[in-house]
Design an enzyme around this catalytic site. Sequence first.
Site, mmCIF file in Angstrom:
data_model
loop_
_atom_site.group_PDB
_atom_site.id
_atom_site.type_symbol
_atom_site.label_atom_id
_atom_site.label_comp_id
_atom_site.label_asym_id
_atom_site.label_seq_id
_atom_site.Cartn_x
_atom_site.Cartn_y
_atom_site.Cartn_z
ATOM 1 N N LYS A 60 0.913 -1.272 -0.074
ATOM 2 C CA LYS A 60 0.163 -0.132 -0.007
ATOM 3 C C LYS A 60 0.803 1.221 -0.005
ATOM 4 O O LYS A 60 0.430 2.154 -0.716
ATOM 5 C CB LYS A 60 -0.974 -0.105 1.266
ATOM 6 C CG LYS A 60 -2.102 -0.969 1.128
ATOM 7 C CD LYS A 60 -2.862 -1.036 2.374
ATOM 8 C CE LYS A 60 -3.688 -2.523 2.288
ATOM 9 N NZ LYS A 60 -4.562 -2.770 3.540
ATOM 10 N N GLN A 130 -4.114 -1.234 9.594
ATOM 11 C CA GLN A 130 -4.155 -2.875 8.880
ATOM 12 C C GLN A 130 -4.639 -3.729 9.790
ATOM 13 O O GLN A 130 -4.352 -3.741 11.102
ATOM 14 C CB GLN A 130 -2.707 -2.769 8.401
ATOM 15 C CG GLN A 130 -2.524 -4.434 7.804
ATOM 16 C CD GLN A 130 -3.068 -4.394 6.562
ATOM 17 O OE1 GLN A 130 -3.157 -3.346 5.787
ATOM 18 N NE2 GLN A 130 -3.825 -5.493 6.203
ATOM 19 N N ASP A 153 -10.767 3.381 4.377
ATOM 20 C CA ASP A 153 -11.441 1.718 4.312
ATOM 21 C C ASP A 153 -12.824 1.572 4.013
ATOM 22 O O ASP A 153 -13.283 0.514 3.681
ATOM 23 C CB ASP A 153 -10.735 1.097 5.451
ATOM 24 C CG ASP A 153 -9.499 0.367 5.037
ATOM 25 O OD1 ASP A 153 -9.441 -0.081 3.772
ATOM 26 O OD2 ASP A 153 -8.929 -0.381 5.816
#
Lengths: 325, 325
Positions: A60, A130, A153
């Site tokens: 990412k 994460q 997200d």
Amino acid sequence: MASPSNQEAKIIDGKAIAQTIRSEIAAEVRALSEKYGKVPGLAVVILGTRKDSQSYVSMKRKACAEVGIKSFDVDLPEHVSEAEVINRVHELNAHPEVHGWGCLLRCLWLHKFALTPIIKVATSTGILVQLPLPKHINEEKVLGEISIEKDVDGFHPLNIGKLAMKGREPLYLPCTPKGCLELLSRSGISIKGKKAVVVGRSNIVGLPVALLLLKADATVSIVHSRTDSPECIIREADIVIAAAGQAMMIKGSWIKPGAAVIDVGTNAIDDKSKKSGYRLVGDVDFQEACKVAGWVTPVPGGVGPMTVAMLLRNTLDGAKRVIEQ
Amino acid sequence: MASPSNQEAKIIDGKAIAQTIRSEIAAEVRALSEKYGKVPGLAVVILGTRKDSQSYVSMKRKACAEVGIKSFDVDLPEHVSEAEVINRVHELNAHPEVHGWGCLLRCLWLHKFALTPIIKVATSTGILVQLPLPKHINEEKVLGEISIEKDVDGFHPLNIGKLAMKGREPLYLPCTPKGCLELLSRSGISIKGKKAVVVGRSNIVGLPVALLLLKADATVSIVHSRTDSPECIIREADIVIAAAGQAMMIKGSWIKPGAAVIDVGTNAIDDKSKKSGYRLVGDVDFQEACKVAGWVTPVPGGVGPMTVAMLLRNTLDGAKRVIEQ
């Protein structure tokens, strides 16, 4: 029972589509930077040293760098307390703009070393934590603390609620579901009025992709581990989103001839012919699906690259809302 | 095609079930009052003089009184400003406890005129804003201002998000969907592993009832105005929730023999034999359904009374969370 068609399915090349999207994003970031002297930012928070998480995070961060998004590393030790993680999230929430040497150097390059715009350099940041988090940390609590304006997200329950409700629009769509719909639309597959089936009902993929398809006017069915004979429902569907996490569970005979099959599964199965001893397969039996479906995504190289591309898109869109307001 | 069974469907008597629930609630309110000297409260906010809204509101206020819940009337004129409505909602949000003469008198009676508990008399309130609001008021904005701890209607997007997500629990479930599931469970109809179809996808009924059924492990399909041949999907379902707002659209031949049919529709159709000139019918052709289904709810007297009972249940549960904490 579906009869195999003579025509091979079109393979949806997620890698190529994701690359196109990343180029589009890079161009927009460049334009934003030229016009406002600002680039979007993404704070990537990781706890501990899980190998898979570290590899996702580095992927990412690398993707951010490639399109000109500034990523901020927040690497916390495995045994950090929940309170400390929440503290860091609050700090990131409060940051309207973040300055950094990496950002400055990139902007020097972007602006061909002209100094005027550099003075304005600033970054509006999205926040990504994460998953999974270590067991002593309450995931729900931590994710719920991320400001919904920065929840790139799209997992905050307020974003999910707005995604579910007619007439409401979430600030961010979850990346993998958004990637699935993008693959359909960029392959010229319309959704409105189609029968869609979602296999799996996870918070991260199955549920939100079902809500997205419903909003796009598909007739949606959701099948899962408690469903008897899922093949009967799958066989009726024009669009299949496979997100069950079961290696090759969906056989060719389960697929309606001509259907579009989006395979979100990524399962490692033993393969002694490989140096690693395993290979990755989807939830769909790809070889069989190719003989029946109209379109099918491969694993790897289908949905996977789209998830990262959509994360970049969300980060850019969030920054644009702040910068262009 | 479904073949009519010889057996008539069982009629689910929503009125009787709702009455049982209201008695259970009244007993719990009494127990709460005796133990803590407090009763739950419900602030019912209404704007203007729409006849249907006023009749719903007076029904709700009467139902509160019957079970010992204190209702607070907030009657605002049709042309009140949005800011003023939001102000009132904020005031109600801030009220942890509300005292009033009506409450005092009821408690005098409840406590047989003993004075000690009266001193503690207080009410923790839910907030209900009767819909629809006048056109100059932004419904989304007003409903979004209700504290989720007091959102007894369960319409806040944060509540809907938590309803949608696995592993999350909303503080309140929307009343009509909750009533549908209560009708099933009190009729001994299990949901787990069953095929359910929801006809309609409104924020108030179709969507949340689909999410509830999914959480209860049904295999769920949602059909709506954009669905071609909804009958093909409905005919496969063990449980049908009809919430489309289309008078008698679901025919007997659309229903799987033995299915449970919950009819949420309330549609007025012309009937010259009635003094009013109309009568109420559901989304299901009741006479036909009776010959095929295993269970069916009538209209009126099915889901309708359950909505009010669930509102009382939510108000009580919210108050218990505050009082018993």
